[in-house]
Design a protein around this motif. Structure first.
Motif, mmCIF file in Angstrom:
data_model
loop_
_atom_site.group_PDB
_atom_site.id
_atom_site.type_symbol
_atom_site.label_atom_id
_atom_site.label_comp_id
_atom_site.label_asym_id
_atom_site.label_seq_id
_atom_site.Cartn_x
_atom_site.Cartn_y
_atom_site.Cartn_z
ATOM 1 N N UNK A 1 27.392 2.221 -3.181
ATOM 2 C CA UNK A 1 26.252 1.453 -3.691
ATOM 3 C C UNK A 1 25.886 1.794 -5.119
ATOM 4 N N UNK A 2 26.184 3.003 -5.534
ATOM 5 C CA UNK A 2 25.790 3.444 -6.861
ATOM 6 C C UNK A 2 24.446 4.140 -6.845
ATOM 7 N N UNK A 3 23.712 4.031 -7.954
ATOM 8 C CA UNK A 3 22.461 4.777 -8.095
ATOM 9 C C UNK A 3 21.284 4.018 -7.480
ATOM 10 N N UNK A 4 20.497 4.747 -6.699
ATOM 11 C CA UNK A 4 19.228 4.242 -6.196
ATOM 12 C C UNK A 4 18.119 5.171 -6.670
ATOM 13 N N UNK A 5 16.969 4.592 -6.961
ATOM 14 C CA UNK A 5 15.812 5.395 -7.362
ATOM 15 C C UNK A 5 15.085 5.885 -6.120
ATOM 16 N N UNK A 6 14.345 6.982 -6.266
ATOM 17 C CA UNK A 6 13.554 7.467 -5.139
ATOM 18 C C UNK A 6 12.206 7.990 -5.623
ATOM 19 N N UNK A 7 11.237 7.911 -4.718
ATOM 20 C CA UNK A 7 9.936 8.535 -4.970
ATOM 21 C C UNK A 7 9.535 9.316 -3.725
ATOM 22 N N UNK A 8 8.884 10.480 -3.881
ATOM 23 C CA UNK A 8 8.515 11.312 -2.725
ATOM 24 C C UNK A 8 7.562 10.576 -1.797
ATOM 25 N N UNK A 9 7.724 10.835 -0.507
ATOM 26 C CA UNK A 9 7.063 10.067 0.536
ATOM 27 C C UNK A 9 5.979 10.889 1.239
ATOM 28 N N UNK A 10 4.725 10.516 1.063
ATOM 29 C CA UNK A 10 3.604 11.105 1.782
ATOM 30 C C UNK A 10 3.569 12.634 1.654
ATOM 31 N N UNK A 11 3.223 13.293 2.777
ATOM 32 C CA UNK A 11 3.139 14.754 2.813
ATOM 33 C C UNK A 11 4.379 15.305 3.501
ATOM 34 N N UNK A 12 5.341 15.743 2.699
ATOM 35 C CA UNK A 12 6.570 16.300 3.268
ATOM 36 C C UNK A 12 6.336 17.649 3.932
ATOM 37 N N UNK A 13 5.323 18.371 3.469
ATOM 38 C CA UNK A 13 5.146 19.765 3.861
ATOM 39 C C UNK A 13 4.949 19.950 5.367
ATOM 40 N N UNK B 1 0.804 -1.225 0.000
ATOM 41 C CA UNK B 1 0.000 0.000 0.000
ATOM 42 C C UNK B 1 0.837 1.275 0.000
ATOM 43 N N UNK B 2 2.152 1.153 -0.013
ATOM 44 C CA UNK B 2 3.023 2.328 0.056
ATOM 45 C C UNK B 2 2.714 3.319 -1.057
ATOM 46 N N UNK B 3 2.573 4.570 -0.674
ATOM 47 C CA UNK B 3 2.386 5.631 -1.660
ATOM 48 C C UNK B 3 0.982 5.804 -2.163
ATOM 49 N N UNK B 4 0.010 5.015 -1.628
ATOM 50 C CA UNK B 4 -1.331 5.049 -2.234
ATOM 51 C C UNK B 4 -2.073 6.365 -2.010
ATOM 52 N N UNK B 5 -1.558 7.218 -1.148
ATOM 53 C CA UNK B 5 -2.180 8.532 -0.971
ATOM 54 C C UNK B 5 -1.467 9.619 -1.787
ATOM 55 N N UNK B 6 -0.497 9.201 -2.610
ATOM 56 C CA UNK B 6 0.254 10.180 -3.391
ATOM 57 C C UNK B 6 1.297 10.885 -2.535
ATOM 58 N N UNK B 7 1.797 12.011 -3.015
ATOM 59 C CA UNK B 7 2.842 12.730 -2.281
ATOM 60 C C UNK B 7 2.750 14.232 -2.540
ATOM 61 N N UNK B 8 3.157 14.990 -1.520
ATOM 62 C CA UNK B 8 3.229 16.448 -1.619
ATOM 63 C C UNK B 8 4.592 16.885 -1.107
ATOM 64 N N UNK B 9 5.270 17.730 -1.850
ATOM 65 C CA UNK B 9 6.567 18.255 -1.442
ATOM 66 C C UNK B 9 6.784 19.607 -2.096
ATOM 67 N N UNK B 10 7.896 20.245 -1.762
ATOM 68 C CA UNK B 10 8.204 21.559 -2.309
ATOM 69 C C UNK B 10 9.530 21.485 -3.060
ATOM 70 N N UNK B 11 9.551 22.023 -4.265
ATOM 71 C CA UNK B 11 10.765 21.985 -5.079
ATOM 72 C C UNK B 11 10.924 23.297 -5.819
ATOM 73 N N UNK B 12 12.049 23.956 -5.582
ATOM 74 C CA UNK B 12 12.381 25.225 -6.231
ATOM 75 C C UNK B 12 11.248 26.243 -6.098
ATOM 76 N N UNK B 13 10.736 26.334 -4.885
ATOM 77 C CA UNK B 13 9.732 27.343 -4.576
ATOM 78 C C UNK B 13 8.305 26.970 -4.904
ATOM 79 N N UNK B 14 8.079 25.809 -5.524
ATOM 80 C CA UNK B 14 6.728 25.415 -5.912
ATOM 81 C C UNK B 14 6.295 24.163 -5.158
ATOM 82 N N UNK B 15 5.046 24.182 -4.675
ATOM 83 C CA UNK B 15 4.482 22.996 -4.046
ATOM 84 C C UNK B 15 4.041 22.026 -5.143
ATOM 85 N N UNK B 16 4.507 20.797 -5.052
ATOM 86 C CA UNK B 16 4.194 19.807 -6.085
ATOM 87 C C UNK B 16 3.405 18.652 -5.473
ATOM 88 N N UNK B 17 2.387 18.239 -6.182
ATOM 89 C CA UNK B 17 1.585 17.082 -5.776
ATOM 90 C C UNK B 17 1.716 16.001 -6.846
#
Length: 440
Positions: free
Chosen positions: A217-229, A183-199
């Protein structure tokens, strides 16, 4: 002798129980471990003189309240929706409560009553949330104390399989609660990047994930987590142009999981009858059958080659099998959870790995600096995992500090204060849970 009551003996409880029992003779405390599975509890506590195993239903009020009345400190590793039963009893009987789970609205509503009762409810005291808060706040306070002005904060964390045991096309094995993984991430994500709130909506969360470089380790992928704000206020970083908390995975995992979401197989909203349903028909419930094979039909639906890595991943999970599921009434997410637990389980000699990184950009004396602080923790085997260490040890250390009365904090908190993070992070280093720093 002090008494500690632990609710929950699952995957994340192993290192916590070991810590409490190892410290019990010197600290003069007794640990009661309560779980619906008595055999599981007994396997975790062994024959320790300092521990008692008990089995009960968390919703049985009389039994629950009797346990809580008789203890000095309560630790809850129950599924998040069940914490509120324990929290209300702790409030009624004025017992301190520790948990690794997020603060939920139900306990937030009790904040004033907790303060008035003169007790401590410390939430988010595990790995993520937990060690991430403590290590981040230590960095933030250090930079601010030296006159630095922070303008970008990114924090990444992931529970992964160690490189030596990374031997399946998903590049992933289950190291904690499989339902939470599904169920991880099923509510989407909210964060702020370069002055803009992104959903970011759930159906886009695993699509075209970005990567970061982790030393060794090298490269790992990432996805924004829940509501960062919400954590911008907690961290007192209101004016940052960039603020994001994210989850780490090996890149192949994100690509495959994105396919499962597109197929609707992570949906937990309605139940279906699986008594005569095959895995093949279940997986292809939204897929047209134009081509000659299930693999080709699925590939066409997902817009990939039938020989692609994604199709190999789905085949590895058993989505093209013709056997009957036969799990009674289940949601798609429930069926997928069962598959994940079977197909992506850790073998006895497997080791997991927890990776955490903070990336801060700040300015001090007109000089712009980018700082990386990272931690890599390896498990010992499939029971004494890195996940169990990093979730359980902060709770154990905090329990000791409270019972020693070295911390006298009251109210509802998360671990962002120096009086918490300094002693806890210091002791975690004794267990090889430490951060390395680099500057650009």
């Amino acid at each position: 002798m002090k008494n500690i009551l632990l609710f929950g003996a699952g995957k994340s409880a192993t290192s916590l129980i070991d810590y409490l029992l190892t410290n019990a003779p010197r600290q003069k405390w007794h640990v009661t471990v309560a779980d619906h599975d008595l055999a599981l509890v007994k396997s975790k506590i062994g024959k320790s003189y300092y521990a008692t195993a008990t089995s009960f239903d968390i919703k049985e009020q009389d039994a629950r309240q009797q346990l809580i009345q008789e203890t000095d400190l309560v630790i809850s590793l129950l599924p998040p929706p069940l914490h509120i039963f324990v929290a209300k009893d702790c409030l009624q009987f004025k017992k301190n409560l520790l948990t690794a789970s997020y603060i939920d609205p139900a306990v937030k509503a009790l904040q004033k009553e907790i303060e008035d009762a003169g007790i401590l409810f410390l939430y988010e005291m595990g790995l993520d949330p937990g060690i991430d808060h403590m290590s981040a706040m230590k960095l933030i306070h250090s930079i601010e104390k030296k006159g630095g002005q922070i303008f970008s904060f990114k924090s990444y964390c992931g529970g992964l399989i160690s490189p030596e045991n990374n031997d399946n096309p998903w590049q992933y094995k289950v190291t904690w609660n499989a339902r939470n993984i599904v169920l991880a991430g099923n509510s989407g994500a909210i964060f702020k990047e370069k002055g803009k709130v992104k959903e970011v909506a759930y159906d886009q969360l695993f699509d075209h994930n970005k990567t970061i470089q982790i030393p060794g380790l090298g490269k790992l992928a990432y996805y924004p987590n829940r509501d960062s704000m919400g954590y911008m206020e907690s961290y007192n970083l209101h004016d940052l142009s960039t603020f994001m908390r994210a989850t780490l995975r090996f890149p192949d995992f994100c690509e495959g999981w994105n396919a499962l979401i597109k197929l609707g197989l992570t949906d937990d909203s309605k139940k279906i009858d699986t008594t005569q349903l095959t895995y093949n028909n279940w997986a292809g419930q939204h897929v047209d059958t134009h081509e000659s094979s299930p693999e080709e039909n699925m590939a066409q639906y997902l817009g990939v080659s039938s020989k692609s890595k994604v199709i190999r991943q789905l085949k590895y999970l058993g989505l093209f099998n013709t056997e009957i599921i036969n799990l009674g009434e289940q949601t798609n997410a429930g069926i997928l959870q069962n598959l994940v637990e079977q197909k992506l389980k850790m073998e006895p000699t497997d080791k997991d790995m927890v990776v955490m990184m903070h990336e801060l950009e700040f300015e001090r004396r007109n000089m712009a600096t980018r700082m990386h602080s990272y931690m890599i923790c390896l498990g010992d085997d499939n029971v004494h995992t890195a996940m169990a260490k990093t979730v359980g040890l902060p709770l154990g250390i905090m329990a000791k500090l409270l019972l020693q009365e070295k911390i006298t904090l009251k109210g509802l908190h998360i671990p962002i204060l120096p009086e918490i993070y300094n002693p806890v992070l210091k002791e975690l280093e004794e267990y090889d849970i430490r951060f390395e720093e680099s500057f650009e």
